[in-house]
Design an enzyme around this catalytic site. Sequence first.
Site, PDB file in Angstrom:
ATOM      1  N   HIS A 205       0.485  -1.444   0.018  1.00 59.35           N
ATOM      2  CA  HIS A 205       0.141   0.251  -0.061  1.00 59.35           C
ATOM      3  C   HIS A 205       0.966   1.319  -0.513  1.00 59.35           C
ATOM      4  O   HIS A 205      -0.031   2.254  -0.064  1.00 59.35           O
ATOM      5  CB  HIS A 205      -0.947   0.053   1.251  1.00 59.35           C
ATOM      6  CG  HIS A 205      -0.351   0.290   2.597  1.00 59.35           C
ATOM      7  ND1 HIS A 205       0.320   0.086   3.014  1.00 59.35           N
ATOM      8  CD2 HIS A 205      -0.001   1.102   3.455  1.00 59.35           C
ATOM      9  CE1 HIS A 205       1.589   0.271   4.146  1.00 59.35           C
ATOM     10  NE2 HIS A 205       1.017   1.421   4.107  1.00 59.35           N
TER      11      HIS A 205
HETATM   12  N1  UDP Z   1      -4.520  -4.389   8.708  1.00 61.97           N
HETATM   13  C1  UDP Z   1      -6.167  -5.213   8.261  1.00 61.97           C
HETATM   14  N2  UDP Z   1      -7.065  -5.323   7.578  1.00 61.97           N
HETATM   15  C2  UDP Z   1      -6.448  -5.201   6.016  1.00 61.97           C
HETATM   16  C3  UDP Z   1      -4.999  -4.574   5.196  1.00 61.97           C
HETATM   17  C4  UDP Z   1      -4.360  -4.761   7.245  1.00 61.97           C
HETATM   18  O1  UDP Z   1      -6.753  -4.739   9.495  1.00 61.97           O
HETATM   19  O2  UDP Z   1      -6.932  -5.188   4.874  1.00 61.97           O
HETATM   20  C5  UDP Z   1      -4.345  -3.782   9.774  1.00 61.97           C
HETATM   21  C6  UDP Z   1      -2.935  -4.879   9.774  1.00 61.97           C
HETATM   22  O3  UDP Z   1      -3.026  -6.753  10.374  1.00 61.97           O
HETATM   23  C7  UDP Z   1      -2.163  -3.912  11.411  1.00 61.97           C
HETATM   24  C8  UDP Z   1      -2.377  -2.320  10.330  1.00 61.97           C
HETATM   25  O4  UDP Z   1      -3.713  -2.546   9.601  1.00 61.97           O
HETATM   26  O5  UDP Z   1      -2.905  -4.046  12.262  1.00 61.97           O
HETATM   27  C9  UDP Z   1      -1.818  -2.161   9.056  1.00 61.97           C
HETATM   28  O6  UDP Z   1      -1.704  -0.890   8.582  1.00 61.97           O
HETATM   29  P1  UDP Z   1      -1.432  -0.232   6.886  1.00 61.97           P
HETATM   30  O7  UDP Z   1      -0.529  -1.830   6.475  1.00 61.97           O
HETATM   31  O8  UDP Z   1      -2.452   0.028   6.169  1.00 61.97           O
HETATM   32  O9  UDP Z   1      -0.052   0.446   7.646  1.00 61.97           O
HETATM   33  P2  UDP Z   1       0.910   0.721   8.070  1.00 61.97           P
HETATM   34  O10 UDP Z   1       1.312   0.091   9.534  1.00 61.97           O
HETATM   35  O11 UDP Z   1       2.515   0.126   6.804  1.00 61.97           O
HETATM   36  O12 UDP Z   1       1.361   1.846   8.644  1.00 61.97           O
END
Ligand code: UDP
Length: 357
Positions: A205
């Site tokens: 993403h």
């Molecule tokens: N997550 C979720 N559903 C999804 C993808 C991610 O619940 O389809 C959760 C994941 O388990 C984690 C969080 O969203 O707790 C991570 O978010 P993301 O990957 O969007 O952002 P980042 O952590 O890279 O900032």
Amino acid sequence: MKICCVVGARPQFVKAAALSRAVQSRNDTIFFVHTGQHYDANMSEIFFEEMEIPRPDHQMQVGGLSQGAMTGRMMEQLERVFLDENPDCVTVFGDTNSTLAGALTATKMHIPVAHIEAGLRSYNKRMPEEINRVLTDHCSDLLFVPTNASKENLMREGIDEKKIFVVGDIMVDALYYYKEKALKTSKILEKLGVKEKQYVLATVHRAESTEDSKKLRVIFESLIEISKSIKVIIPLHPRTRAALKATNLLDICEKHLEIISPVGYFDMLVLEQGASVIMTDSGGIQKEAYLFQVPCITMRNETEWRELVDKKYNTLVSPVDDNIVRAYHDCSYPKNWDLSIYGEGNTSQKILDVLLL
Ligand code: UDP
């Protein structure tokens, strides 16, 4: 004590869920402002429902705007909320535009800012997240960092040690608390017709992956190659779907990969725990893979969660040529996992002990 919690994007809902649970056991007030950065039901609403996060007291609508317009609009509206509510402290999480807007607005109004998940660095200034986290750290009064390494990052930038608190990672609290409920309630594996350890779970993403069409192509062609030997499930972020569509890759991806809409936290935990390997560019998912002791391949040039790579729980691989496919076939991991790197799951309480002093 009146604490304002600014949230807006998916990972912030997970972190806010942990903090709000901890606050419930004390006599203080926490109120939420949702900036609207993520607004699809499965990127926002579902988290509030499943994790029983208190409904936002203030809902803004800034989703779908450019970086500058989004941050500016958020600041304008947050200023009004802070004037009306007069909080004692504004808490922000992580590294999104909502984080920066909350921190900048509050500090200019002389309201103390607490940054949860401070001190992370990729040292890649082309990432919007890096700009957000560096600027937020430098205008925060209380910096809650997950590890000593992140504390050292801040001290190298001249931030006063007295403001920094090593508390572990708040996502550990959320995972430990919600895991059992997720395993009991989620039907995602049955729905997808898969069994544990018989699939790879992938997520993509980040702007650095989606805005560079060459990188995007390498990542998805690699996943397609891997899908020849094992099912690859990918809950597709709306930004990535749009990028695949724009580069004419969506059709071929849909043919080879099990593309599903983004899922709620409970389904995600179950998908993560059951995966044979997790392949991602997400920050939070690198940590969740480690907590579930599932091998993780991070498809980026750098990671903020260096210790996972150093300890060989995570393989960092640049999305170039056949690197990703080779990393998938070569991956081997330590037998004994030290699960204490990011604390024991009581980070929220440690944060509140400092905040509510
Ligand atoms: N997550 C979720 N559903 C999804 C993808 C991610 O619940 O389809 C959760 C994941 O388990 C984690 C969080 O969203 O707790 C991570 O978010 P993301 O990957 O969007 O952002 P980042 O952590 O890279 O900032």
